[in-house]
Design a protein around this motif. Structure first.
Motif, PDB file in Angstrom:
ATOM      1  N   GLN A  29      14.229  13.066  29.784  1.00 57.89           N
ATOM      2  CA  GLN A  29      13.394  12.550  28.699  1.00 57.89           C
ATOM      3  C   GLN A  29      13.274  13.550  27.550  1.00 57.89           C
ATOM      4  N   TYR A  31      14.508  16.239  24.383  1.00 56.88           N
ATOM      5  CA  TYR A  31      15.496  16.297  23.309  1.00 56.88           C
ATOM      6  C   TYR A  31      16.348  17.534  23.556  1.00 56.88           C
ATOM      7  N   ASP A  56       5.127  22.466  19.700  1.00 63.21           N
ATOM      8  CA  ASP A  56       5.473  21.161  20.257  1.00 63.21           C
ATOM      9  C   ASP A  56       4.315  20.715  21.147  1.00 63.21           C
ATOM     10  N   PRO A  57       3.491  19.772  20.664  1.00 66.56           N
ATOM     11  CA  PRO A  57       2.323  19.353  21.449  1.00 66.56           C
ATOM     12  C   PRO A  57       2.651  18.446  22.639  1.00 66.56           C
ATOM     13  N   ILE A  78       2.445  22.646  24.186  1.00 68.55           N
ATOM     14  CA  ILE A  78       1.279  22.071  24.879  1.00 68.55           C
ATOM     15  C   ILE A  78       1.833  20.966  25.762  1.00 68.55           C
ATOM     16  N   GLU A  79       1.413  20.952  27.015  1.00 68.72           N
ATOM     17  CA  GLU A  79       1.945  19.948  27.949  1.00 68.72           C
ATOM     18  C   GLU A  79       0.841  19.547  28.918  1.00 68.72           C
ATOM     19  N   GLY A 188      -2.501  21.286  28.204  1.00 68.73           N
ATOM     20  CA  GLY A 188      -3.509  20.743  27.297  1.00 68.73           C
ATOM     21  C   GLY A 188      -3.235  19.305  26.950  1.00 68.73           C
ATOM     22  N   ARG A 191      -4.023  15.321  22.039  1.00 66.69           N
ATOM     23  CA  ARG A 191      -4.965  14.615  21.168  1.00 66.69           C
ATOM     24  C   ARG A 191      -6.153  15.488  20.768  1.00 66.69           C
ATOM     25  N   SER A 207       8.191  15.136  20.554  1.00 63.60           N
ATOM     26  CA  SER A 207       8.590  13.803  20.961  1.00 63.60           C
ATOM     27  C   SER A 207       7.558  13.280  21.951  1.00 63.60           C
ATOM     28  N   THR A 243      -5.376  11.912  31.339  1.00 65.94           N
ATOM     29  CA  THR A 243      -5.276  12.220  29.906  1.00 65.94           C
ATOM     30  C   THR A 243      -3.840  12.095  29.412  1.00 65.94           C
ATOM     31  N   GLN A 244      -2.921  11.771  30.325  1.00 64.75           N
ATOM     32  CA  GLN A 244      -1.533  11.686  29.898  1.00 64.75           C
ATOM     33  C   GLN A 244      -1.236  10.357  29.208  1.00 64.75           C
ATOM     34  N   LEU A 245      -0.328  10.444  28.260  1.00 65.46           N
ATOM     35  CA  LEU A 245       0.074   9.251  27.511  1.00 65.46           C
ATOM     36  C   LEU A 245       1.426   8.771  28.025  1.00 65.46           C
TER      37      LEU A 245
END
Ligand SMILES: C[S@@+](CC[C@H](N)C(=O)[O-])C[C@H]1O[C@@H](n2cnc3c(N)ncnc32)[C@H](O)[C@@H]1O
Length: 381
Positions: A29, A31, A56-57, A78-79, A188, A191, A207, A243-245
């Motif tokens: 997933q 880049y 890269d957030p 941030i991951e 983190g 958002r 991404s 909290t994950q998208l």
């Protein structure tokens, strides 16, 4: 919108699993390192001094922080998933100590990996003996190689011991190649990055998760389970998985957070409403709140990006559209519109590739393939 087919390969990690450090974790997933190089080359300020680190957030496998480090550029990732942040940070370690004789002998005597133990086929006695972060990372990476990129166990995979030895050999080799800048990835939530000061970031390349495509909790479960075995559930080490998208599982049961957050939702109303009506008409009500929440989350992320970016600094967002049954979601256009609404000036949408081939018929919309694009924007004064 500009067709840029030369970016088609760069927006995926697929063909870049041979580069040092990036090859530790194959994260489909992600880049590619060349995309980060293109970002750094195109946006390097005159005189070469960035006004702040690159961010890269949605760091994932850490492509941005690792590649920036290799190019001597400070960067922060941030991951949301702690094991991914941990694996990224391990690439900045310098020394790989030898394994203890006890671990080596357990590994040599183990003919078949056990199916009980630390989650996925990892004998507890091996995991419990490993103390150095790189040894732990090597075992996590070995385990990840027994799984498909979608997180399913691969029966044809090599035995764990031999994968573990392969990973250690790769690490040994890569740790001898230069890494002039030690960067960092923190756990983190993209958002809310209140720990990062206003206008302190020199550029953002990121991404976000795509609507409807991947379930990161499933993909990372094999090595995330191991990470938790060593480092526990300490909230300091990461936000709760919810909290994950995007909020696939959560949105099915929970009421939309959209009702609680007074964001500039009105900006997108016409497009979102059109999508909601089509989803309803095609019996896909379940997606309505997910799509709304997704773009509300994206707006929060963009607002944070705008706050943190130094004046005139650039934002690159790699984003894919979605096909929900017969309903098409032009995520790149919607994100660009949101960015303008968050005080960005959108410079271009570079269309890298179609996500689905051959093109599929979209009901009344005709033949449209969801695009994967790079939205390029600049922090407006
Ligand atoms: C498309 S991947 C990014 C891949 C990355 N560009 C790379 O090269 O590996 C999206 C990442 O965002 C993470 N993520 C999801 N929700 C997040 C959130 N709220 N805050 C930070 N990261 C999040 C996922 O765990 C996943 O690793």
């Amino acid at each position: 919108m500009i067709e840029t087919p030369h970016f088609a390969e760069m927006v995926t990690a697929k063909n870049y699993d041979r580069e040092p450090f990036h090859r530790w974790l194959y994260f489909k997933q992600g880049y590619s390192p060349p995309l980060v190089r293109a970002f750094l080359d195109e946006n390097r300020p005159r005189g070469g001094r960035w006004p702040g680190p690159i961010l890269d957030p949605f760091s994932g496998s850490g492509t941005c922080v690792i590649e920036s480090g290799r190019r001597s550029v400070p960067a922060i990732g941030i991951e949301a998933i702690p094991s991914l942040a941990f694996l990224t940070n391990c690439t900045f370690e310098r020394d790989l100590p030898p394994l203890s004789t006890l671990v080596s002998s357990v590994l040599e005597n183990e003919s078949e990996p056990k199916t009980s133990g630390v989650g996925w086929a990892v004998p507890t006695e091996i995991a419990a003996q490993l103390e150095h972060p790189l040894h732990r990372a090597a075992l996590m990476l070995a385990v990840s190689r027994q799984y498909t990129t979608a997180g399913k166990f691969n029966r044809g995979a090599k035995p764990l011991q031999s994968l573990f030895a392969d990973v250690l050999a790769t690490m040994n080799e890569d740790l001898r190649t230069p890494m002039p800048q030690a960067n960092i990835c923190r756990v983190g939530d993209a958002r809310n990055l209140s720990g990062i000061a206003d206008q302190s970031i020199g550029g953002i390349i990121t991404s976000p998760p795509y609507l409807s495509r991947h379930n990161y909790q499933q993909i990372t479960k094999p090595y995330e389970t191991m990470y938790r075995f060593w480092y526990g559930q300490d909230p300091e080490r990461g936000p709760a998985p919810s909290t994950q998208l995007p909020a696939h599982a959560r949105a099915r049961t929970a009421t939309a957070i959209s009702n609680q957050i007074p964001l500039g939702y009105n900006v997108l109303q016409p497009c979102l409403e059109e999508i909601a009506i089509s989803l309803d008409a095609t019996g896909q009500k379940i997606w309505i709140n997910i799509v709304r929440e997704y773009f509300q989350d994206m707006r929060r992320v963009l607002m944070e990006c705008r706050r943190m970016l130094a004046e005139s600094a650039r934002l690159w967002v790699v984003i894919g559209g979605a096909r929900l049954g017969d309903v098409y979601v032009p995520a790149d256009l919607m994100l660009a519109e949101l960015a303008e609404n968050c005080s960005f000036r959108v410079r271009a949408i570079r269309v890298a590739r179609d996500l689905v081939t051959p093109r599929r018929k979209f009901g009344a919309a005709g033949h449209i393939a969801p695009r994967e694009s790079i939205v390029i924007a600049e922090a407006r004064r």
